[in-house]
Write an enzyme that holds these catalytic residues in place. Structure first.
Site, mmCIF file in Angstrom:
data_model
loop_
_atom_site.group_PDB
_atom_site.id
_atom_site.type_symbol
_atom_site.label_atom_id
_atom_site.label_comp_id
_atom_site.label_asym_id
_atom_site.label_seq_id
_atom_site.Cartn_x
_atom_site.Cartn_y
_atom_site.Cartn_z
ATOM 1 N N ALA A 219 51.604 45.462 43.820
ATOM 2 C CA ALA A 219 50.206 45.112 44.116
ATOM 3 C C ALA A 219 49.250 45.915 43.234
ATOM 4 O O ALA A 219 48.211 45.404 42.806
ATOM 5 C CB ALA A 219 49.895 45.344 45.594
ATOM 6 N N GLY B 53 49.363 44.101 40.041
ATOM 7 C CA GLY B 53 48.794 42.774 40.250
ATOM 8 C C GLY B 53 47.287 42.798 40.406
ATOM 9 O O GLY B 53 46.579 41.933 39.882
ATOM 10 N N ASP B 54 46.780 43.792 41.103
ATOM 11 C CA ASP B 54 45.336 43.946 41.277
ATOM 12 C C ASP B 54 44.661 44.161 39.927
ATOM 13 O O ASP B 54 43.652 43.517 39.614
ATOM 14 C CB ASP B 54 45.045 45.121 42.218
ATOM 15 C CG ASP B 54 43.569 45.411 42.341
ATOM 16 O OD1 ASP B 54 42.801 44.492 42.697
ATOM 17 O OD2 ASP B 54 43.170 46.565 42.071
ATOM 18 N N ALA B 55 45.238 45.033 39.121
ATOM 19 C CA ALA B 55 44.671 45.311 37.801
ATOM 20 C C ALA B 55 44.712 44.068 36.918
ATOM 21 O O ALA B 55 43.733 43.731 36.245
ATOM 22 C CB ALA B 55 45.431 46.459 37.135
ATOM 23 N N SER C 36 42.202 41.352 38.205
ATOM 24 C CA SER C 36 40.830 41.792 37.919
ATOM 25 C C SER C 36 40.474 41.563 36.457
ATOM 26 O O SER C 36 39.390 41.078 36.138
ATOM 27 C CB SER C 36 40.650 43.273 38.262
ATOM 28 O OG SER C 36 40.759 43.469 39.640
#
Length: 158
Positions: free
Chosen positions: A39, A42-44, A47
């Protein structure tokens, strides 16, 4: 976390940078990565994906781009996107999402527990596809999610 534990982790990470050709897929088995580690990546990735897409619409109003980008990558919106693409996921992808959803972490005030758990599942999936270098599937999931979220935001605006 104790300070000495924190210091040991930092030293270990910095030591890895000294090694040549360090690749996470070479040194860490993908299946052994925690859902929160997936995550995190994945978040990076999502974004950055969103920021690049928003630049196609506007280049000068960075404050507006930041505000809209934050809404798009919010737990609430990632939850909505995942719910609408869930039926298209493979068994393997659903397993990654399930692991991410079931991971315990601190839930921010901006999302319900349910939304936040699903968004962690979404980010785990994106991180997994990125690390696995499945560029075609990663592109499809991010593009479809971005479109779903934009439609949702447009509906909310009405």
């Amino acid at each position: 976390m104790r300070f000495d534990h924190f210091q040991n982790i930092i030293a270990n990470i910095l030591g890895k940078f000294e090694e040549e050709n360090f690749q996470i897929t070479d040194d860490v088995l993908l299946k052994d990565l925690s859902p929160l580690a997936l995550a995190y990546i994945g978040d990076a990735y999502f974004s950055l994906y969103v920021r690049q897409k928003l630049l196609a619409y506007e280049q000068n109003k960075v404050r507006v781009l930041h505000s809209l980008g934050a809404k798009i990558v919010s737990a609430k919106m990632q939850f909505k996107a995942l719910k609408l693409i869930e039926d298209e996921l493979t068994e393997e992808e659903n397993e990654i999402v399930r692991r991410g959803r079931n991971t315990k972490s601190t839930v921010p005030k901006s999302a319900s527990i349910h939304e936040y758990r699903y968004s962690t599942g979404f980010e785990s999936l994106v991180g997994y596809l990125y690390i696995k270098k499945n560029e075609e599937r990663l592109s499809y999931i991010c593009k479809k999610s971005f479109e779903i979220i934009l439609k949702e935001l447009a509906e909310e605006k009405k």
